[in-house]
Design an enzyme around this catalytic site. Structure first.
Site, PDB file in Angstrom:
ATOM      1  N   GLY A  32     -24.861   3.981  -2.919  1.00 49.91           N
ATOM      2  CA  GLY A  32     -24.787   4.581  -1.585  1.00 49.91           C
ATOM      3  C   GLY A  32     -26.072   5.320  -1.242  1.00 49.91           C
ATOM      4  CB  THR A  33     -28.262   7.547  -3.264  1.00 48.85           C
ATOM      5  OG1 THR A  33     -27.170   8.398  -3.625  1.00 48.85           O
ATOM      6  CG2 THR A  33     -29.510   8.381  -3.058  1.00 48.85           C
ATOM      7  CG  HIS A  53     -19.455   5.070  -7.787  1.00 48.54           C
ATOM      8  ND1 HIS A  53     -19.140   6.359  -8.108  1.00 48.54           N
ATOM      9  CD2 HIS A  53     -20.560   5.143  -7.029  1.00 48.54           C
ATOM     10  CE1 HIS A  53     -20.038   7.178  -7.565  1.00 48.54           C
ATOM     11  NE2 HIS A  53     -20.905   6.450  -6.906  1.00 48.54           N
ATOM     12  CD  GLN A  62     -16.215   9.916  -0.745  1.00 49.95           C
ATOM     13  OE1 GLN A  62     -15.119   9.452  -1.093  1.00 49.95           O
ATOM     14  NE2 GLN A  62     -17.091  10.341  -1.629  1.00 49.95           N
ATOM     15  CB  CYS A  80     -24.467  16.624  -5.822  1.00 51.12           C
ATOM     16  SG  CYS A  80     -24.178  14.869  -5.812  1.00 51.12           S
ATOM     17  CB  THR A 109     -33.223 -10.430  -9.790  1.00 48.92           C
ATOM     18  OG1 THR A 109     -34.531 -10.996  -9.854  1.00 48.92           O
ATOM     19  CG2 THR A 109     -32.194 -11.470 -10.194  1.00 48.92           C
TER      20      THR A 109
HETATM   21  N1  PLP Z   1     -22.612   9.582   0.567  1.00 49.38           N
HETATM   22  C1  PLP Z   1     -21.429  10.168   0.342  1.00 49.38           C
HETATM   23  C2  PLP Z   1     -20.614  10.664   1.501  1.00 49.38           C
HETATM   24  C3  PLP Z   1     -20.936  10.312  -0.957  1.00 49.38           C
HETATM   25  O1  PLP Z   1     -19.761  10.899  -1.181  1.00 49.38           O
HETATM   26  C4  PLP Z   1     -21.731   9.833  -2.038  1.00 49.38           C
HETATM   27  C5  PLP Z   1     -21.289  10.025  -3.433  1.00 49.38           C
HETATM   28  O2  PLP Z   1     -20.599  10.967  -3.749  1.00 49.38           O
HETATM   29  C6  PLP Z   1     -22.967   9.212  -1.742  1.00 49.38           C
HETATM   30  C7  PLP Z   1     -23.373   9.107  -0.432  1.00 49.38           C
HETATM   31  C8  PLP Z   1     -23.843   8.662  -2.820  1.00 49.38           C
HETATM   32  O3  PLP Z   1     -23.335   7.441  -3.320  1.00 49.38           O
HETATM   33  P1  PLP Z   1     -23.855   6.876  -4.723  1.00 49.38           P
HETATM   34  O4  PLP Z   1     -23.264   7.744  -5.775  1.00 49.38           O
HETATM   35  O5  PLP Z   1     -23.351   5.473  -4.788  1.00 49.38           O
HETATM   36  O6  PLP Z   1     -25.330   6.933  -4.678  1.00 49.38           O
END
Ligand code: PLP
Length: 393
Positions: A71-72, A200, A178, A324, A236
């Protein structure tokens, strides 16, 4: 030891069906989807089938789906890709309650000279749409606003936000990490240009993400390399994880109803019992526009970290704010933005459920939590002061 896992917004268990679907791609089908030979070709076909499954759930075209590592990365790619596409524009609009994947990137961009507007939220975690309207200027390169909050579960009015942003002709990105599997997303009806997701959180493994990029959106790749993902993300493809992601989306679609009935009922039951059994407790965030699996509760005059530790000793795995922010003694930036009083923000716990939770597990939490809070309040000087002020001590 008994484990009651109620931290699914931090990460979720890989569904057995997902693991099963992935295994052949570690063993028999290890070809590179870019290879010209038949061994690569059959893998490319399966990768595209997974892409179709993701697109189907989102109401997107498969060509609009780009697989990323998390996600990041999707968030970074969307924001940096938009800024790179509009180099003359130096303004970005976001909110004060984003995940650090957006918040810390915006802080970095601010240090690099971009102007960042962080929209506020009210006591219930809701946005003021007029504030959004007023902050859009000719200079705005992108609006990035999360779909649902990871700490409180509050869902923003994404449909209206999309209308406002697109009326001004500005690209709109949303972090929907989410959301999938919890509430429906239909990109045919929403004016969203880019949307980030992470495997995940929906029973796929850690280390796989998706970025939806609507056809016609100006975008330049964040990871520059080969021609993979139609030149939008070099590297890849992570084939087994992409296959797992496809399966997880298929399951998310199948379980959506259960999330909104059985899981929601479990969450509501847990919330109701906590409020009933433990005094000086409040739920954070709008209880109506909220993900069905999430509840953030504040126990006044106690420390969230201490609650977590005692719960953890009982096998109950929850979280104080986002993964975090836990570990830091600062109360969560989300609760601070909402104006939750200091004495309550410090004692906040997030319970986030999944289809793997049971009523018996909720009863286990309800059985133990009141004693945990009582024990901590007994040694809390703030609680003693509160009782004194009430004339009860
Ligand atoms: N954005 C939101 C709203 C999240 O809750 C999270 C993870 O907790 C992320 C982004 C980051 O996702 P990832 O852990 O796959 O990088």
């Amino acid at each position: 030891m008994k484990v009651v896992y109620v931290d699914n917004n931090a990460t979720s268990r890989v569904a057995p069906e997902v693991l099963e679907a992935m295994l052949p791609y570690f063993k028999e089908y290890y070809g590179n989807p870019s290879s010209m030979h038949v061994f690569g070709g059959q893998v490319a076909t399966k990768v595209n089938e997974a892409r179709e499954k993701v697109a189907d759930v989102l109401g997107a075209d498969p060509s609009e789906i780009v697989f990323t590592s998390c996600g990041t990365e999707s968030d970074n790619a969307a924001i940096l890709g938009a800024l790179d596409s509009y180099p003359e524009k130096r303004h970005l609009i976001t909110t004060r309650v984003e995940h650090p994947a957006i918040g810390n990137l915006c802080a970095y961009l601010s240090r690099k000279g971009y102007r960042i507007t962080e929209l506020s939220v009210d006591r219930e975690g809701r946005m003021d749409l007029d504030e959004l309207r007023e902050s859009i200027t000719e200079e705005t390169a992108l609006v990035t606003i999360m779909y649902a909050n990871n700490e409180t579960g509050v869902v923003f009015p994404i449909e209206e936000i999309g209308e406002i942003v697109k009326e001004k002709g500005i690209p709109f990105h949303t972090d929907a990490v989410q959301v999938v599997g919890k509430i429906p997303i239909d990109l045919r009806k929403l004016k969203i240009d880019m949307l980030s997701l992470s495997g995940h959180k929906l029973h796929a493994p850690k280390g796989i993400g998706v970025l939806f990029i609507r056809k016609g959106t100006r975008f330049s790749p964040f990871i520059i390399g080969g021609h993979q993902e139609k030149g939008r993300r070099g590297g890849t493809e992570n084939v087994p994880y992409i296959i797992g992601m496809g399966k997880a989306f298929e399951l998310a679609k199948a379980h959506l109803e259960e999330e909104n009935t059985r899981v929601k009922a479990l969450r509501d039951y847990l919330e109701e019992k906590i409020l009933e059994k433990i005094p000086n407790t409040l739920v954070n965030g709008d209880r109506v526009h909220r993900l069905p699996n999430t509840v953030s509760v504040s126990f006044e005059y106690v420390e969230g970290e201490s609650i977590l530790l005692l719960l953890s000793g009982l096998g109950i795995c929850a979280s104080s704010g986002s993964a975090c922010t836990s570990g830091s003694l600062e109360p969560s930036h989300v609760l601070r933005a909402m104006g939750v009083p200091f004495t309550a923000a410090h004692g906040s716990i997030r319970f986030s459920l999944s289809i793997y939770n049971t009523k018996e597990e909720m009863d286990y939490i309800i059985q133990h939590l009141p004693a945990v809070i009582e024990r901590l309040r007994d040694i809390s000087p703030f609680w003693k002061d509160y009782l004194k002020a009430q004339g009860r001590a």
